[in-house]
Scaffold this motif. Structure first.
Motif, short mmCIF file in Angstrom:
data_model
loop_
_atom_site.label_atom_id
_atom_site.label_comp_id
_atom_site.label_asym_id
_atom_site.label_seq_id
_atom_site.Cartn_x
_atom_site.Cartn_y
_atom_site.Cartn_z
N UNK A 103 0.82 -1.20 0.00
CA UNK A 103 0.00 0.00 0.00
C UNK A 103 0.85 1.25 0.00
N UNK A 104 0.30 2.33 -0.58
CA UNK A 104 1.00 3.61 -0.58
C UNK A 104 0.05 4.70 -0.12
N UNK A 105 0.61 5.88 0.11
CA UNK A 105 -0.12 7.00 0.72
C UNK A 105 0.06 8.24 -0.14
N UNK A 106 -1.00 9.01 -0.27
CA UNK A 106 -0.87 10.35 -0.85
C UNK A 106 -1.93 11.25 -0.23
N UNK A 107 -2.07 12.43 -0.81
CA UNK A 107 -2.94 13.45 -0.20
C UNK A 107 -3.77 14.10 -1.29
N UNK A 108 -5.00 14.48 -0.92
CA UNK A 108 -5.93 15.06 -1.89
C UNK A 108 -5.69 16.54 -2.13
N UNK A 109 -4.74 17.13 -1.39
CA UNK A 109 -4.45 18.56 -1.55
C UNK A 109 -3.09 18.79 -2.19
N UNK A 111 -5.00 11.31 2.10
CA UNK A 111 -5.10 12.22 3.24
C UNK A 111 -5.73 13.56 2.86
N UNK A 112 -5.79 14.47 3.83
CA UNK A 112 -6.65 15.66 3.70
C UNK A 112 -5.92 16.96 4.02
N UNK A 113 -4.58 16.97 3.97
CA UNK A 113 -3.86 18.19 4.32
C UNK A 113 -3.73 19.12 3.11
N UNK A 126 -10.48 12.31 8.30
CA UNK A 126 -10.73 12.51 9.72
C UNK A 126 -12.21 12.66 10.07
N UNK A 127 -13.08 12.11 9.21
CA UNK A 127 -14.51 12.14 9.52
C UNK A 127 -15.20 13.45 9.21
N UNK A 128 -14.52 14.32 8.46
CA UNK A 128 -15.14 15.59 8.11
C UNK A 128 -16.31 15.36 7.14
N UNK A 129 -17.17 16.36 7.04
CA UNK A 129 -18.26 16.39 6.04
C UNK A 129 -19.11 15.12 6.08
N UNK A 130 -19.29 14.59 7.27
CA UNK A 130 -20.16 13.39 7.43
C UNK A 130 -19.80 12.31 6.41
#
Ligand code: GAL
Length: 475
Positions: free
Chosen positions: A153-159, A191-193, A234-238
């Motif tokens: 698995x790998x990781x990235x961010x939506x921003x 991720x969401x940063x 992180x559970x934002x925006x329902x």
């Protein structure tokens, strides 16, 4: 309600994902492509052929129903133990420990990178590059993981950037997804940063995540590789209301910590949204902290039991080199794991009574205590003692909707691995440890003994009526 995917999709979902059986061998195929994915993608490609290449809401359907992610992902993620201090050697050593300790054998078959694997800058053509010192060749890394029997698995961010300041995938979604595929990965945490300004993105949270969901669908179409897509915002925006439409799991809360108050707080968050979880889409309570911090044995058991029984992903996040045999035994409780990986019921357990608080009370320190749910082999009961002292925990069987009136139940304790007699009408778990848990499997053992009064139990008592009309209400 769970709607089964088209027939072909169930092929791999119904079988164990087994990297050892040639799935990863390249042959004449694109490197990293899993042969089973090629089979499974066939129907979906027919359905969406006309919209491929267009980043539209409609195309997200392929990312969702791509046949992977039916069951909670089990595996390892180094973030909780090592944060940015990771490199190829450490990850491969970790995978070796996973195998040596028998963790792969009981189902932990993913090894996932988190943040900090990249160089800070993209190339002139916009390619993201892995850290030349710590991860000199991602293909070499994934080859080793695959050879050991793991998915990667790998990781990235939506921003614009990841949370540690490395390149995010915003406006590079398809390019990065293709890169990750070509490196041999098949799981993406996102991720969401560093969220772009509104006048740049002109999308809300859903749209920002939809972009990568669509990109993964395009990668599947182009290469046959179907990613498991794990949202981390992180559970934002329902997110529990829409996460299933574009991913396989979604974090419901901020970052977990290796202490009881964090576990209790996440359990409280999860208790209100259990209906969101089912096959192919689930609440993610964050990576496991078992082995970290100063958990008591009972706290660690409660942490593991809750995560497993709400059908959350189970990603070990500790330094395996120093894991105690006690903590390892928790992670290897196959009776608990079997419920997490239940092939018949994809739903989470849910609270039937909050306990020391009134039902539906939001309390991050004293969350819901009495939980139940259906499973392949019976009704699962989870009792959490949120107090700092031992407690007897009593429940009437029919408080759980998964219990039949007028029946008695054999009680299996999923931690002591013993059969604890037959429960008629009610059960008391005696002396549950502070912050401890009882995990029980109740199996139908036939009609209860005749003549028990009152003739109805639980809520039914207020309407309890004989055939001739005589009321036994609250008798
Ligand atoms: C956080 C995320 C953590 C970890 C970290 C990496 O946003 O919740 O799980 O991925 O970023 O920087």
């Amino acid at each position: 309600m769970f709607v089964p995917p088209p027939k072909g999709f169930l092929r791999r979902a119904a079988t164990t994902r087994s990297p050892q059986t040639g799935i990863f061998s390249s042959g004449a195929e694109v490197p990293g492509v899993r042969r089973d994915h090629l089979l499974e993608m066939a129907p979906s490609l027919k359905t969406v052929g006309t919209v491929i290449g267009v980043l539209s809401a409609a195309s997200s359907v392929i990312a969702l129903t791509n046949g992977v992610g039916k069951l909670p992902v089990m595996g390892y993620n180094a973030w909780n133990a090592f944060a940015c201090n990771v490199n190829e050697t450490l990850i491969v050593q970790t995978a070796q420990y996973m195998k040596e300790y028998g963790l792969l054998d009981v189902g932990y078959n993913h090894v996932n990178l988190d943040d900090c694997w990249a160089m800070k800058n993209r190339t002139s053509t916009g390619e993201v590059v892995s850290d030349t010192t710590r991860f000199p060749s991602m293909n070499n890394l994934t080859d080793q993981l695959h050879a050991l029997g793991f998915y990667a698995g790998i990781y990235s961010d939506s921003g614009w950037f990841t949370c540690a300041g490395y390149p995010g995938s915003f406006m590079h979604e398809e390019q990065d997804a293709l890169t990750f595929q070509s490196w041999g990965f098949d799981f993406l945490k996102y991720d969401n940063c560093a969220i772009p300004f509104d006048d740049v993105i002109r999308e809300g949270m859903v749209g920002k995540y939809q972009r990568m969901s669509d990109a993964l669908a395009i990668v599947a179409e182009k290469t046959g590789t179907t990613f498991v897509f794990s949202l981390c915002q992180w559970g934002w925006s329902q997110v529990w209301l829409w996460g299933a439409s574009l991913s396989h799991s979604w974090r419901i809360d901020g970052d977990i910590g290796p202490y009881w108050t964090s576990i209790a707080s996440i359990i409280n968050s999860a208790s209100f949204i259990t209906q969101a979880t089912n096959y192919y889409g689930r609440n993610d309570l964050d990576m496991l902290e078992i082995g970290n911090g100063n958990f008591t044995y009972d706290e660690a058991k409660t942490h593991f039991t809750t995560w497993a029984l709400v059908k959350a992903p189970l990603l070990i996040g500790t330094n395996l080199a120093s894991l105690t045999s006690e903590m390892l035994s928790i992670l290897k409780n196959t009776e608990i794991i079997a419920i997490n990986q239940d092939p018949v019921y994809g739903t989470s357990i849910s609270p039937f009574r909050w306990g020391i608080n009134a039902d539906w009370t939001y309390n991050a320190t004293f969350p819901a205590q009495y939980w139940s749910g259906p499973s392949e082999n019976g009704t699962v009961i989870m009792l959490i003692n949120t107090l700092d002292e031992p407690a007897d925990m009593f429940f009437n069987l029919t408080e759980s909707p998964w219990i039949r009136a007028g029946r008695q139940y054999a009680v299996r304790d999923l931690w002591t691995h013993t059969n604890n007699g037959t429960a008629v009408r009610n059960f008391t778990a005696v002396g549950v440890a502070p912050h401890g848990v009882a995990a029980l499997l109740l199996q139908d053992a036939g009609n209860e003994p005749a003549g028990i009064m009152p003739p109805c139990a639980g809520e039914a008592l207020s309407q309890c009526t004989a055939e001739n009309g005589t009321s036994y209400a609250n008798s």
